[in-house]
Design a protein around this motif. Structure first.
Motif, mmCIF file in Angstrom:
data_model
loop_
_atom_site.group_PDB
_atom_site.id
_atom_site.type_symbol
_atom_site.label_atom_id
_atom_site.label_comp_id
_atom_site.label_asym_id
_atom_site.label_seq_id
_atom_site.Cartn_x
_atom_site.Cartn_y
_atom_site.Cartn_z
ATOM 1 N N ARG A 284 36.985 -19.221 4.470
ATOM 2 C CA ARG A 284 38.083 -18.337 4.089
ATOM 3 C C ARG A 284 37.681 -16.866 4.226
ATOM 4 O O ARG A 284 38.475 -16.021 4.660
ATOM 5 C CB ARG A 284 38.513 -18.619 2.647
ATOM 6 N N PHE A 285 36.449 -16.567 3.844
ATOM 7 C CA PHE A 285 35.966 -15.187 3.893
ATOM 8 C C PHE A 285 35.962 -14.678 5.337
ATOM 9 O O PHE A 285 36.431 -13.565 5.617
ATOM 10 C CB PHE A 285 34.553 -15.125 3.295
ATOM 11 N N ALA A 286 35.433 -15.472 6.236
ATOM 12 C CA ALA A 286 35.366 -15.060 7.637
ATOM 13 C C ALA A 286 36.769 -14.911 8.235
ATOM 14 O O ALA A 286 37.034 -13.966 8.993
ATOM 15 C CB ALA A 286 34.547 -16.065 8.434
ATOM 16 N N GLU A 287 37.661 -15.832 7.898
ATOM 17 C CA GLU A 287 39.013 -15.775 8.440
ATOM 18 C C GLU A 287 39.741 -14.508 7.994
ATOM 19 O O GLU A 287 40.420 -13.847 8.792
ATOM 20 C CB GLU A 287 39.806 -17.012 8.012
ATOM 21 N N LEU A 288 39.601 -14.136 6.734
ATOM 22 C CA LEU A 288 40.248 -12.924 6.249
ATOM 23 C C LEU A 288 39.612 -11.681 6.879
ATOM 24 O O LEU A 288 40.313 -10.710 7.206
ATOM 25 C CB LEU A 288 40.155 -12.860 4.722
ATOM 26 N N THR A 289 38.313 -11.715 7.083
ATOM 27 C CA THR A 289 37.617 -10.579 7.700
ATOM 28 C C THR A 289 38.131 -10.332 9.114
ATOM 29 O O THR A 289 38.258 -9.180 9.551
ATOM 30 C CB THR A 289 36.102 -10.841 7.721
ATOM 31 N N ARG A 290 38.430 -11.386 9.828
ATOM 32 C CA ARG A 290 38.912 -11.241 11.209
ATOM 33 C C ARG A 290 40.263 -10.532 11.293
ATOM 34 O O ARG A 290 40.676 -10.107 12.372
ATOM 35 C CB ARG A 290 39.002 -12.620 11.866
ATOM 36 N N GLN A 291 40.936 -10.377 10.180
ATOM 37 C CA GLN A 291 42.258 -9.752 10.190
ATOM 38 C C GLN A 291 42.211 -8.227 10.122
ATOM 39 O O GLN A 291 43.248 -7.561 10.206
ATOM 40 C CB GLN A 291 43.101 -10.312 9.045
ATOM 41 N N TYR A 292 41.017 -7.664 9.954
ATOM 42 C CA TYR A 292 40.921 -6.206 9.942
ATOM 43 C C TYR A 292 41.323 -5.628 11.288
ATOM 44 O O TYR A 292 41.121 -6.237 12.338
ATOM 45 C CB TYR A 292 39.501 -5.757 9.599
ATOM 46 N N VAL A 293 41.874 -4.397 11.232
ATOM 47 C CA VAL A 293 42.240 -3.663 12.443
ATOM 48 C C VAL A 293 41.320 -2.452 12.539
ATOM 49 O O VAL A 293 41.436 -1.501 11.751
ATOM 50 C CB VAL A 293 43.712 -3.221 12.402
ATOM 51 N N ALA A 338 38.475 -4.453 19.911
ATOM 52 C CA ALA A 338 38.340 -3.646 21.126
ATOM 53 C C ALA A 338 37.684 -2.296 20.865
ATOM 54 O O ALA A 338 36.995 -1.750 21.734
ATOM 55 C CB ALA A 338 39.722 -3.444 21.761
ATOM 56 N N ALA A 339 37.882 -1.762 19.674
ATOM 57 C CA ALA A 339 37.336 -0.434 19.372
ATOM 58 C C ALA A 339 35.826 -0.450 19.141
ATOM 59 O O ALA A 339 35.190 0.608 19.130
ATOM 60 C CB ALA A 339 38.037 0.144 18.160
ATOM 61 N N ASP A 340 35.244 -1.648 18.928
ATOM 62 C CA ASP A 340 33.799 -1.755 18.692
ATOM 63 C C ASP A 340 33.067 -1.521 20.008
ATOM 64 O O ASP A 340 32.964 -2.408 20.853
ATOM 65 C CB ASP A 340 33.455 -3.130 18.121
ATOM 66 N N VAL A 341 32.545 -0.313 20.159
ATOM 67 C CA VAL A 341 31.829 0.071 21.375
ATOM 68 C C VAL A 341 30.400 0.421 20.994
ATOM 69 O O VAL A 341 30.180 1.344 20.212
ATOM 70 C CB VAL A 341 32.498 1.272 22.066
ATOM 71 N N PRO A 342 29.396 -0.308 21.519
ATOM 72 C CA PRO A 342 28.008 0.019 21.208
ATOM 73 C C PRO A 342 27.699 1.487 21.495
ATOM 74 O O PRO A 342 28.119 2.039 22.515
ATOM 75 C CB PRO A 342 27.220 -0.908 22.145
ATOM 76 N N GLY A 343 27.002 2.110 20.554
ATOM 77 C CA GLY A 343 26.679 3.525 20.691
ATOM 78 C C GLY A 343 27.676 4.435 20.014
ATOM 79 O O GLY A 343 27.423 5.629 19.833
ATOM 80 N N SER A 344 28.843 3.883 19.611
ATOM 81 C CA SER A 344 29.859 4.685 18.933
ATOM 82 C C SER A 344 29.772 4.475 17.428
ATOM 83 O O SER A 344 29.015 3.640 16.932
ATOM 84 C CB SER A 344 31.257 4.299 19.421
ATOM 85 N N ALA A 345 30.599 5.213 16.700
ATOM 86 C CA ALA A 345 30.664 5.045 15.242
ATOM 87 C C ALA A 345 31.590 3.904 14.840
ATOM 88 O O ALA A 345 31.644 3.548 13.670
ATOM 89 C CB ALA A 345 31.137 6.346 14.595
ATOM 90 N N TYR A 346 32.285 3.337 15.801
ATOM 91 C CA TYR A 346 33.239 2.255 15.519
ATOM 92 C C TYR A 346 32.508 0.915 15.550
ATOM 93 O O TYR A 346 31.933 0.528 16.573
ATOM 94 C CB TYR A 346 34.382 2.272 16.531
ATOM 95 N N LEU A 347 32.520 0.214 14.421
ATOM 96 C CA LEU A 347 31.761 -1.019 14.271
ATOM 97 C C LEU A 347 32.613 -2.081 13.598
ATOM 98 O O LEU A 347 33.183 -1.845 12.527
ATOM 99 C CB LEU A 347 30.502 -0.748 13.428
ATOM 100 N N ALA A 348 32.700 -3.244 14.217
ATOM 101 C CA ALA A 348 33.460 -4.360 13.647
ATOM 102 C C ALA A 348 32.784 -4.866 12.380
ATOM 103 O O ALA A 348 31.559 -4.771 12.229
ATOM 104 C CB ALA A 348 33.569 -5.492 14.660
ATOM 105 N N PRO A 349 33.561 -5.436 11.464
ATOM 106 C CA PRO A 349 32.957 -6.041 10.270
ATOM 107 C C PRO A 349 32.175 -7.279 10.665
ATOM 108 O O PRO A 349 32.499 -7.941 11.658
ATOM 109 C CB PRO A 349 34.165 -6.391 9.401
ATOM 110 N N GLN A 350 31.146 -7.593 9.891
ATOM 111 C CA GLN A 350 30.330 -8.758 10.221
ATOM 112 C C GLN A 350 29.975 -9.544 8.960
ATOM 113 O O GLN A 350 29.678 -8.957 7.908
ATOM 114 C CB GLN A 350 29.045 -8.347 10.942
#
Length: 463
Positions: A284-293, A338-350
Motif C-alpha cells: 500500500r505504501f509503495a502504491e500511494l507513493t507512485r501517485q506523487y506528481v 519524467a522530471a527525475d533527471v540525474p544531476g538535477s534537483a528533481y528527484l523521484a520519491p523512493q
C-alpha cells in the motif's frame, strides 16, 4: 570587498536574488541599536508588546499572495502547499502571544509573614536567530515572537537560500511599527555570524541546522556563557504495530516521509512494521507513493517539488544506490517520473525494503524523498531499532492501544512521541531533541524559559 550572496533557485538553476552581506560597520550599528532598543522595550507592558507582535503577524499574513510563489522559487515547495506554512506560522505566533502572560508571571512561593518573595522572568537582551531554509517562516517564528514578547530584541540571520524570508520578516515588523532597532534582519556570511556570536553582544543564540554547523556555533560561543538553543536534525522513526489502522498509517506515513520532498528535520526517514502486516503495508505504501506528481513547484498540479539543490539530490541518489548495492530493493521506478533527471534537483520519491542498519540510508540523515522499511517481530525489537541512532527528535507509534503507545514512548530516546500522527509541531508542547538532535526548547510555556533568566526577589518588609 563586501561579500555577495546569490540565491540559486532549485526550480531552474538561475539566480533568483542577489544581495550584499552586511559589512563590519552595519553589524556594529545593528548590535548597538539592538541593545538600545531592548533597554526601552523591556519596560513596555506586556499587553503593548502583544499588540505590536500581533500587528506583525497580521502584516505577514497580508503578504501571502507574494510569499507563496516566492517560497517555491527559493526552496522548491509546490505552491499548492505554500499557504500551509503561513497557517502554521500564524498558529504558533498567536499561541505564544496568548500564553505569554501566564508564562512570564512571577512565581510566588508559600507566603512567609514579613517577607515578599518572588521569582521574576527577566529578558536576556539580544537574541540571535539563525534560521534554516526548509521551513523558513515556521522555524524562525518559533523564537522571534516569544523572544520579543519576553522583552528581548531580535537579530535574524536567515539562510542564504531563503534570504527573502528575512526581508519579509523585516517588512512585517516595519508595518507593525516596531521600535527602531528592536528587530533587525542581517545577511551574514559564516565568518560574520561567528563574529557576532563571539562578540558578547548577543545573549542567546537559537540555531536550526546541521550537527556540524551546531558545533561551529558552540565553538564560536565558547567562553561567552551564552544560552544556546540547537535543533540539529533527525532520523525520525515510525513503528506500525499489528493493531494499527493500516489505511490511516499508510496515508500519514507517506505524507510524513515525502512532504516538502522529505526536507524536514522531523520527516519520517525509517519505518518499522510488525511482520504480520508488513507485506500489505509495504504494498500500500509503495502504491500511494507512485501517485506523487514530480515537477515544477509553480504548477498547481505538482505535489513533489525539487530538492533545494542538485547537490542535495545527489546525496540522496548516492544513498539509494549504495543501499541497493548492499542488497536493498527499490520499489519505485524513477523512470515513471519524467522530471527525475540525474544531476538535477528533481528527484523521484523512493521506498526501500531489504534495508539494514549497516546502510547509510538507515543511519545518516537523508533530508530527501527516501524511506527505508523494515519488518520487526516485537515491540522490544522495534524499540531497539528506533533507539539505534545518533538522533532523537521525534518518533511515531501507530496503534489502537493508548497504554502501549505510552509505554513504548517512555522507552524511546526522543524529544517528541507521536501516536497515530507524525511530522507536526504542537505549539502547546515543548519542541526539543536529545542526542545529536540538539538541546534547548522552543514553543510551549517552557520555550519562554530559554528566552528569559530567573531573578529572585527576597524582600523583608517587617523589621
Amino acid at each position: 570587498m563586501t561579500a555577495t550572496i546569490q540565491l540559486i533557485s532549485p526550480v531552474d538553476g538561475r539566480i533568483y536574488a542577489e544581495r550584499q552581506c552586511a559589512d563590519v560597520a552595519q553589524i556594529e550599528q545593528a548590535l548597538a541599536a539592538a541593545a538600545t532598543a531592548q533597554a526601552q522595550w523591556k519596560r513596555r507592558p506586556l499587553n503593548e508588546r502583544a499588540a505590536f507582535c500581533s500587528a506583525a503577524v497580521d502584516a505577514m499574513l497580508a503578504m501571502k499572495a507574494e510569499i507563496v510563489p516566492e517560497l517555491a522559487w527559493q526552496m522548491g515547495r509546490p505552491v499548492r502547499y505554500g499557504a500551509g506554512e503561513l497557517r502554521g506560522f500564524e498558529e504558533r505566533a498567536r499561541y505564544m502571544i496568548g500564553i505569554a502572560h501566564d508564562a512570564l508571571t512571577a512565581l510566588e512561593p508559600t507566603p512567609i509573614a514579613g517577607f515578599r518573595r518572588q521569582i521574576k522572568r527577566e529578558p536576556l537582551g539580544a537574541v540571535l536567530v539563525v534560521a534554516p531554509w526548509n521551513y523558513p517562516y515556521l522555524t524562525a517564528v518559533n523564537t522571534i515572537i516569544p523572544a520579543l514578547m519576553a522583552g528581548n530584541s531580535v537579530i535574524l540571520k536567515h539562510a542564504s537560500q531563503t534570504l527573502l524570508v528575512g526581508e519579509r520578516f523585516a517588512e512585517a515588523m516595519r508595518r507593525a511599527n516596531l521600535p527602531e532597532g528592536l528587530f533587525q534582519n542581517l545577511l551574514l556570511d559564516h565568518v560574520s555570524t561567528g563574529a557576532v556570536i563571539a562578540s558578547g553582544r548577543v545573549q542567546q543564540v537559537n540555531f536550526t541546522g546541521s550537527v556540524e554547523a551546531g558545533k561551529v556555533m558552540e565553538n564560536a560561543a565558547s567562553a561567552r556563557f551564552l544560552g544556546m538553543g540547537l535543533e540539529l536534525g533527525g532520523k525520525d522513526p515510525a513503528y506500525v504495530r499489528a493493531d494499527a489502522n493500516l489505511e490511516h498509517a499508510v496515508e500519514n506515513l507517506v505524507d510524513g516521509s515525502f512532504f516538502n520532498s522529505g526536507q524536514s528535520c522531523c520527516a519520517v526517514e525509517r519505518i518499522y512494521v510488525d511482520q504480520k502486516i508488513y507485506p500489505e503495508f509495504v504494498e500500500r505504501f509503495a502504491e500511494l507513493t507512485r501517485q506523487y506528481v514530480l515537477g515544477n513547484p509553480l504548477d498547481e498540479a505538482t505535489t513533489l517539488g525539487p530538492l533545494v539543490t542538485p547537490g542535495a539530490a545527489f546525496f540522496v541518489r548516492a544513498q539509494i544506490a549504495e543501499a541497493v548495492a548492499q542488497g536493498a530493493t527499490a520499489l519505485i521506478d524513477p523512470q515513471a517520473f519524467a522530471a527525475d533527471v540525474p544531476g538535477s534537483a528533481y528527484l523521484a520519491p523512493q521506498v526501500l525494503v531489504g534495508v539494514t542498519h549497516q546502510m547509510s540510508v538507515m543511519r545518516d540523515e537523508s533530508f530527501g524523498p527516501v524511506v527505508g522499511i523494515m519488518p520487526v517481530n516485537s515491540d522490544d525489537e522495534a524499540i531497539a531499532l528506533m533507539n539505534d541512532s545518533e538522533f532523537g527528535l521525534s518518533a511515531s507509534i501507530w496503534t489502537h492501544d493508548l497504554a502501549a503507545a505510552e509505554h513504548l514512548g517512555n522507552e524511546i530516546e526522543t524529544g517528541t512521541v507521536f501516536m497515530n500522527r507524525c511530522d507536526y509541531l504542537d505549539p502547546a508542547l515543548a519542541w526539543t531533541g536529545v542526542k545529536n538532535s540538539g538541546r534547548g526548547v522552543t514553543l510551549s510555556r517552557l520555550g519562554y524559559d530559554n528566552l528569559t533568566r530567573a531573578k529572585s526577589f527576597h524582600l523583608r518588609h517587617e523589621i
